[in-house]
Design a protein around this motif. Structure first.
Motif, PDB file in Angstrom:
ATOM      1  N   GLU A 215       0.719  -1.363  -0.449  1.00  0.00           N
ATOM      2  CA  GLU A 215       0.424  -0.043  -0.096  1.00  0.00           C
ATOM      3  C   GLU A 215       1.008   1.315  -0.402  1.00  0.00           C
ATOM      4  O   GLU A 215       0.669   2.542  -1.173  1.00  0.00           O
ATOM      5  CB  GLU A 215      -0.862  -0.215   1.185  1.00  0.00           C
ATOM      6  CG  GLU A 215      -1.734   1.278   1.022  1.00  0.00           C
ATOM      7  CD  GLU A 215      -2.773   1.572  -0.307  1.00  0.00           C
ATOM      8  OE1 GLU A 215      -3.930   2.102   0.144  1.00  0.00           O
ATOM      9  OE2 GLU A 215      -2.930   0.614  -0.694  1.00  0.00           O
ATOM     10  N   GLU A 216       1.780   1.281   0.506  1.00  0.00           N
ATOM     11  CA  GLU A 216       3.323   2.488   0.766  1.00  0.00           C
ATOM     12  C   GLU A 216       3.328   2.905  -1.213  1.00  0.00           C
ATOM     13  O   GLU A 216       3.053   3.555  -1.583  1.00  0.00           O
ATOM     14  CB  GLU A 216       4.384   2.300   1.496  1.00  0.00           C
ATOM     15  CG  GLU A 216       5.209   2.864   1.790  1.00  0.00           C
ATOM     16  CD  GLU A 216       6.406   2.784   2.086  1.00  0.00           C
ATOM     17  OE1 GLU A 216       7.592   2.958   1.975  1.00  0.00           O
ATOM     18  OE2 GLU A 216       6.498   2.003   3.266  1.00  0.00           O
ATOM     19  N   ALA A 217       4.062   1.857  -1.372  1.00  0.00           N
ATOM     20  CA  ALA A 217       4.012   1.714  -3.122  1.00  0.00           C
ATOM     21  C   ALA A 217       2.804   2.242  -3.663  1.00  0.00           C
ATOM     22  O   ALA A 217       3.391   3.258  -4.969  1.00  0.00           O
ATOM     23  CB  ALA A 217       4.910   0.622  -3.225  1.00  0.00           C
ATOM     24  N   ARG A 218       2.386   1.501  -3.827  1.00  0.00           N
ATOM     25  CA  ARG A 218       0.851   2.028  -4.870  1.00  0.00           C
ATOM     26  C   ARG A 218       0.346   3.893  -4.762  1.00  0.00           C
ATOM     27  O   ARG A 218       0.769   4.396  -4.799  1.00  0.00           O
ATOM     28  CB  ARG A 218      -0.735   1.427  -4.329  1.00  0.00           C
ATOM     29  CG  ARG A 218      -1.841   1.736  -5.008  1.00  0.00           C
ATOM     30  CD  ARG A 218      -2.660   0.998  -4.600  1.00  0.00           C
ATOM     31  NE  ARG A 218      -2.861   1.690  -3.155  1.00  0.00           N
ATOM     32  CZ  ARG A 218      -3.833   2.508  -3.637  1.00  0.00           C
ATOM     33  NH1 ARG A 218      -4.363   3.352  -4.023  1.00  0.00           N
ATOM     34  NH2 ARG A 218      -4.374   3.526  -2.294  1.00  0.00           N
ATOM     35  N   ALA A 219       0.585   4.205  -3.299  1.00  0.00           N
ATOM     36  CA  ALA A 219       0.389   5.597  -2.111  1.00  0.00           C
ATOM     37  C   ALA A 219       1.283   6.225  -3.070  1.00  0.00           C
ATOM     38  O   ALA A 219       1.349   7.554  -3.366  1.00  0.00           O
ATOM     39  CB  ALA A 219       0.365   5.654  -1.292  1.00  0.00           C
ATOM     40  N   VAL A 220       3.100   6.124  -3.037  1.00  0.00           N
ATOM     41  CA  VAL A 220       3.624   6.871  -3.871  1.00  0.00           C
ATOM     42  C   VAL A 220       3.401   6.923  -5.259  1.00  0.00           C
ATOM     43  O   VAL A 220       3.628   8.236  -5.997  1.00  0.00           O
ATOM     44  CB  VAL A 220       5.726   5.443  -3.778  1.00  0.00           C
ATOM     45  CG1 VAL A 220       6.465   6.505  -4.703  1.00  0.00           C
ATOM     46  CG2 VAL A 220       5.550   5.894  -2.002  1.00  0.00           C
ATOM     47  N   GLY A 221       2.768   5.648  -5.761  1.00  0.00           N
ATOM     48  CA  GLY A 221       2.455   6.198  -7.184  1.00  0.00           C
ATOM     49  C   GLY A 221       1.732   6.938  -7.564  1.00  0.00           C
ATOM     50  O   GLY A 221       2.201   7.877  -8.895  1.00  0.00           O
TER      51      GLY A 221
ATOM     52  N   ALA B 232      -1.604   2.473  10.362  1.00  0.00           N
ATOM     53  CA  ALA B 232      -0.114   3.307  10.528  1.00  0.00           C
ATOM     54  C   ALA B 232       0.707   2.832  10.706  1.00  0.00           C
ATOM     55  O   ALA B 232       2.078   3.754   9.964  1.00  0.00           O
ATOM     56  CB  ALA B 232      -0.348   3.438  11.863  1.00  0.00           C
ATOM     57  N   LEU B 233       0.989   1.784  10.123  1.00  0.00           N
ATOM     58  CA  LEU B 233       2.785   1.165   9.600  1.00  0.00           C
ATOM     59  C   LEU B 233       2.583   1.853   8.076  1.00  0.00           C
ATOM     60  O   LEU B 233       4.118   1.981   7.549  1.00  0.00           O
ATOM     61  CB  LEU B 233       2.875  -0.281   9.380  1.00  0.00           C
ATOM     62  CG  LEU B 233       3.834  -0.858   9.149  1.00  0.00           C
ATOM     63  CD1 LEU B 233       4.959  -0.594   9.983  1.00  0.00           C
ATOM     64  CD2 LEU B 233       3.680  -2.594   9.121  1.00  0.00           C
ATOM     65  N   VAL B 234       2.015   1.720   7.390  1.00  0.00           N
ATOM     66  CA  VAL B 234       1.623   2.966   6.175  1.00  0.00           C
ATOM     67  C   VAL B 234       2.404   3.758   5.867  1.00  0.00           C
ATOM     68  O   VAL B 234       3.680   4.716   5.398  1.00  0.00           O
ATOM     69  CB  VAL B 234       0.928   2.205   5.391  1.00  0.00           C
ATOM     70  CG1 VAL B 234       0.858   2.871   3.585  1.00  0.00           C
ATOM     71  CG2 VAL B 234       0.150   1.660   4.870  1.00  0.00           C
ATOM     72  N   LYS B 235       1.925   4.708   6.737  1.00  0.00           N
ATOM     73  CA  LYS B 235       2.123   6.223   7.544  1.00  0.00           C
ATOM     74  C   LYS B 235       3.783   6.315   7.987  1.00  0.00           C
ATOM     75  O   LYS B 235       4.169   7.327   7.184  1.00  0.00           O
ATOM     76  CB  LYS B 235       1.222   7.250   8.732  1.00  0.00           C
ATOM     77  CG  LYS B 235      -0.225   6.536   7.509  1.00  0.00           C
ATOM     78  CD  LYS B 235      -0.953   7.577   8.591  1.00  0.00           C
ATOM     79  CE  LYS B 235      -2.232   8.015   7.801  1.00  0.00           C
ATOM     80  NZ  LYS B 235      -3.533   8.012   8.559  1.00  0.00           N
ATOM     81  N   ALA B 236       4.362   4.983   9.072  1.00  0.00           N
ATOM     82  CA  ALA B 236       5.273   5.407   9.238  1.00  0.00           C
ATOM     83  C   ALA B 236       6.429   4.754   8.623  1.00  0.00           C
ATOM     84  O   ALA B 236       7.075   5.684   7.642  1.00  0.00           O
ATOM     85  CB  ALA B 236       5.404   4.524  10.877  1.00  0.00           C
ATOM     86  N   GLY B 237       6.365   4.039   7.501  1.00  0.00           N
ATOM     87  CA  GLY B 237       7.608   3.158   6.569  1.00  0.00           C
ATOM     88  C   GLY B 237       7.684   4.324   5.508  1.00  0.00           C
ATOM     89  O   GLY B 237       8.462   4.735   5.190  1.00  0.00           O
ATOM     90  N   GLY B 238       6.788   5.399   5.650  1.00  0.00           N
ATOM     91  CA  GLY B 238       5.961   6.163   3.894  1.00  0.00           C
ATOM     92  C   GLY B 238       6.675   7.056   3.954  1.00  0.00           C
ATOM     93  O   GLY B 238       7.843   7.535   3.124  1.00  0.00           O
ATOM     94  N   ARG B 239       6.225   7.381   5.295  1.00  0.00           N
ATOM     95  CA  ARG B 239       7.425   8.619   5.613  1.00  0.00           C
ATOM     96  C   ARG B 239       8.697   8.267   6.199  1.00  0.00           C
ATOM     97  O   ARG B 239       9.313   9.244   5.498  1.00  0.00           O
ATOM     98  CB  ARG B 239       7.018   9.423   6.898  1.00  0.00           C
ATOM     99  CG  ARG B 239       5.914  10.176   7.184  1.00  0.00           C
ATOM    100  CD  ARG B 239       4.705  10.612   8.007  1.00  0.00           C
ATOM    101  NE  ARG B 239       3.707  11.812   7.986  1.00  0.00           N
ATOM    102  CZ  ARG B 239       2.545  10.925   8.121  1.00  0.00           C
ATOM    103  NH1 ARG B 239       2.606   9.873   7.292  1.00  0.00           N
ATOM    104  NH2 ARG B 239       1.552  12.299   7.821  1.00  0.00           N
ATOM    105  N   ALA B 240       9.122   7.632   6.209  1.00  0.00           N
ATOM    106  CA  ALA B 240      11.091   6.631   6.217  1.00  0.00           C
ATOM    107  C   ALA B 240      11.074   7.142   5.102  1.00  0.00           C
ATOM    108  O   ALA B 240      12.586   7.879   4.705  1.00  0.00           O
ATOM    109  CB  ALA B 240      11.208   6.119   6.992  1.00  0.00           C
ATOM    110  N   THR B 241      10.379   6.454   4.438  1.00  0.00           N
ATOM    111  CA  THR B 241      11.011   6.804   2.546  1.00  0.00           C
ATOM    112  C   THR B 241      11.029   7.922   2.290  1.00  0.00           C
ATOM    113  O   THR B 241      11.395   7.503   1.473  1.00  0.00           O
ATOM    114  CB  THR B 241       9.846   5.853   1.963  1.00  0.00           C
ATOM    115  OG1 THR B 241      10.397   4.337   2.783  1.00  0.00           O
ATOM    116  CG2 THR B 241      10.358   4.764   0.656  1.00  0.00           C
ATOM    117  N   LEU B 242       9.767   8.088   2.420  1.00  0.00           N
ATOM    118  CA  LEU B 242      10.111   9.795   0.968  1.00  0.00           C
ATOM    119  C   LEU B 242      10.873  10.943   1.834  1.00  0.00           C
ATOM    120  O   LEU B 242      11.678  11.559   1.321  1.00  0.00           O
ATOM    121  CB  LEU B 242       8.680  10.182   1.630  1.00  0.00           C
ATOM    122  CG  LEU B 242       7.105   9.320   1.211  1.00  0.00           C
ATOM    123  CD1 LEU B 242       6.280   9.773   1.608  1.00  0.00           C
ATOM    124  CD2 LEU B 242       7.260   8.908  -0.204  1.00  0.00           C
TER     125      LEU B 242
END
Length: 750
Positions: A366-372, A543-553
């Motif tokens: 889901e993180e990767a999808r949102a990045v897309g 919540a994990l998507v938001k945390a992991g996503g912020r780390a990546t972004l």
């Protein structure tokens, strides 16, 4: 209208606060833009995606080498492609033994044959997929057939064998039975083998993992009498991955050593069983009553033995090479394509694996999808993003290790950081990793809201720490603390090859603490179990998507990569204090014990009628010279402080750090030792490593700490000097960056 007006009054200050937030490594202008993109990122997230993907990915057993494992890899590859990533499956050929024969029976004083199976349940739709399920076994046990008296060894860790020695009990030539817990499972047969045992049985006691904790499945989430824990017993503290290709990738044409030469494979047969199968074996033991701390929750008196219970253990495996399917998806960076931010989670499981690992894997998807979606909206990633779905993690971190070894030189040039997750559930944020990234994690935790309480996940994690604070002083210190303290990484998941072998800064993120249960590595780790007892609405998945996503972004677009060397210094200084205190404590306790032995005043508080061997005096603990390490840590403090000033001035001045950022992420490699740790050179990091006798559990300043614990004084002094040199090299790397920036924050380099 009043309600809307009141909401706006409340929201106004919140928006103002959000706009004034700073992000470490970002200029104010860049931070403002980043926060807006993150808000947009959050708006794309859908819990329903996590739900549907989990149902699909955990729909059938998907262990390493399985048909459904391949189908899952292809499914995820195609998802990544649909979101705009350049995605492929990178395949390795790896050793993976599966059972052919499993027999465990008691031959005396009465007959009993263990069932070694988990029954299907009508409440669990996938538990009946017996033809595809791996049976209950310990991967990497050797073939073997042994018959011997049984000895109960508690958790089977070194301290337990010291207790057995004091009781005059020898396990040489015996089969031991140990409880799960107290250490990683692979340590139990390792220590048993070192003490001369010829076989090892591991069972889940209901005290830690069953009805003592609560209602068992399917009524409740805890392990039932027939539930058993599969798992690896490869000696991963020696090296993880494919045992036949140590230190290099298991490509189809790779040179493979003989299995008998693999230093991380055991020599005695090992088998896990349920507490239903364990109870008759334990009930048949006599000998001393087990110490109180050893006793579990079975309705028996726990005796140690040996015997009169005698057991027959026979195991045989199919030692075959199988394909290992890693999904690698890349989104090329717009400015720095040769700087990679890597995000990973494994996709293989022992059986269906809804919790471990699919709950983490669907969050990464889901993180990767949102990045897309962000890219479609105009967002650009300065650095290349690499999303990875690893295969073969369960047997021994195979997919990630083989990929990291295969691409080692490129990764050490390009990898900015590796961000890992694994299983996920309700509760609190748990974060570990390189302590230079502690500020990054703290700011992420500040900016993500806990779905259950409505406060930040930072404040919720601090509240957990407050409940465990021992004193009022500790509580006051926690209340005053603004940042989150992250843990050090040992092993047990896919960050291991990145940080401990290659020196790539790494993080491990996940939620848990309120979704504990007994499905771990069983057929009941299923979609049905997860939806009932873990995270039913996938709130913590988001919540994990938001945390992991912020780390990546944030790593992807930082002006100055967010490495806080002051946090790293503070942590290493704490470790230095711990090892010096460890030596002093060991010296004092040894002196007291030896005096008591000399004066024949050593008291053994147990049944005086039992056989007891008095302890022998231990060698005197010498004084070690920590000066070089202390000086190195002091030098690091000065360098970190200077760098902090330079970095802050540069952020204010808007300095371009294009030429300097690579030096920041490669600094961690300076903490590697060329020779690696004693007796396990694959592990090269001088600050973090899994313990030789703890498995997953971390040892910090491992070379020094373990040499002291093993009373190897010459090696301890050698490791002090090695650690000091690595910290000095790390310090020089930091100073080299600072020297290229003048006090006004203007780059002095090219």
């Amino acid at each position: 209208m009043k309600k809307i007006y009141l909401f706006c009054l409340l929201l106004g200050p919140m928006l103002s606060f959000a706009q004034s937030k700073s992000i470490y490594g970002y200029t104010p202008q860049s931070a403002s833009a980043e926060l807006k993109w993150e808000e947009q990122f959050d708006g794309y997230l859908k819990a329903s995606n996590l739900d549907s993907w989990m149902k699909r990915l955990a729909g059938r057993p998907h262990h390493l080498g399985s048909a459904y494992g391949k189908a899952n890899a292809e499914f995820m590859r195609d998802l990544f492609k649909s979101w705009g990533f350049d995605a492929e499956i990178e395949t390795y050929q790896v050793l993976f033994p599966t059972p052919k024969i499993r027999v465990l029976e008691m031959t005396s004083p009465q007959k009993f044959k263990a069932k070694l199976s988990e029954p299907a349940l009508k409440e669990d739709a996938t538990s009946s997929q017996t033809s595809e399920q791996l049976p209950v076994y310990n991967c990497w046990s050797p073939d073997g057939e042994v018959t011997a008296e049984l000895v109960f060894v508690n958790y089977g860790v070194p301290d337990d064998y010291e207790q057995l020695e004091r009781l005059g009990i020898d396990v040489k030539g015996k089969i031991v039975i140990a409880k799960y817990g107290g250490s990683w499972r692979g340590i139990k047969p390792k220590v048993a083998q070192e003490h001369g045992a010829i076989g090892c049985i591991i069972y889940s006691d209901p005290k830690e993992d069953g009805y003592f904790q609560g209602d068992v499945y399917p009524k409740g989430p805890f392990r039932s009498a027939a539930g058993a824990q599969r798992g690896s017993v490869e000696d991963m503290p020696i090296y993880p991955g494919d045992p036949l290709t140590p230190g290099y990738g298991a490509t189809p044409d790779a040179k493979r050593i003989d299995r008998n030469e693999a230093a991380n494979l055991l020599k005695i047969p090992v088998l896990p069983i349920s507490y239903g199968d364990a109870q008759p074996l334990l009930a048949a033991l006599t000998g001393p009553v087990a110490p109180e701390k050893w006793r579990g929750a079975l309705p028996i008196t726990y005796h140690i033995g040996p015997g009169p219970a005698k057991v027959h253990l026979k195991l045989s495996f199919d030692w075959k090479l199988v394909p290992c399917y890693n999904v690698i998806a890349k989104l090329k960076g717009s400015e720095f394509p040769d700087q990679w931010v890597i995000r990973g989670n494994h996709h293989d499981a022992w059986v269906n694996g809804a919790d471990d690992p699919i709950s983490g894997m669907v969050a990464v998807l889901e993180e990767a999808r949102a990045v897309g979606e962000l890219v479609k909206a105009g967002w650009k990633s300065k650095r290349t993003l690499v999303y990875c779905a690893w295969d073969g993690e369960e047997p021994s971190l195979i997919g990630s290790t083989e990929w990291a070894e295969h691409h080692a030189a490129e990764l050490q040039q390009k990898a900015v950081a590796y961000i890992n997750s694994d299983g996920n559930g309700r509760g609190f944020l748990f974060a570990g990793g390189s302590h230079s990234l502690e500020t990054l994690v703290s700011e992420i935790a500040r900016d993500v809201t806990d779905p259950q309480t409505g406060i930040s996940i930072l404040e919720r994690s601090k509240s957990l720490q407050l409940t465990h604070a021992a004193t009022t002083k500790n509580k006051k210190e926690l209340l005053a603390k603004k940042n989150l303290t992250i843990g050090a990484l040992g092993s047990g998941s896919d960050y291991t090859p990145f940080i401990q072998h290659l020196g790539i800064p790494s993080l491990n993120l996940g939620f848990g603490g309120e979704s504990e249960s007994g499905d771990y590595h069983s057929i009941y780790d299923s979609y049905d179990m997860y939806k009932r007892f873990k995270d039913p609405k996938f709130d913590y998945g988001i919540a994990l998507v938001k945390a992991g996503g912020r780390a990546t972004l944030r790593l992807a677009n930082a002006d100055i990569l967010p490495f806080d060397f002051k946090s790293f210094h503070k942590t290493v200084n704490t470790y230095l204090g711990e090892v010096t205190t460890l030596l002093e404590t060991l010296r004092e306790s040894t002196d007291v014990e030896n005096q008591l032995i000399t004066e024949k005043r050593y008291v053994y508080a147990a049944d005086p009628t039992e056989k007891y061997i008095p302890p022998t005096a231990k060698s005197v603990v010498p004084y070690l010279n920590f000066a070089s390490l202390q000086n190195a840590v002091a030098g690091l403090e000065k360098a970190a402080s200077q760098y902090s000033d330079v970095q802050a001035a540069s952020i204010k001045a808007g300095t371009n750090w294009t030429q300097l950022n690579p030096s920041l992420y490669r600094a961690e490699q300076k903490l590697l030792s060329d020779k690696g740790l004693p007796r396990r050179p694959w592990y090269k990091h001088t600050i973090y490593a899994p313990g030789f006798y703890t498995g997953y559990g971390v040892k910090t300043l491992p070379g020094v700490r373990e040499a002291i614990e093993q009373r190897n004084w010459e090696e301890a002094q050698e490791q002090i000097e090695i650690a000091a040199k690595s910290i000095q090299a790390y310090t020089e790397a930091i100073n080299a960056v600072s020297s290229q920036v003048n006090p006004a924050g203007v780059s002095g380099g090219k």
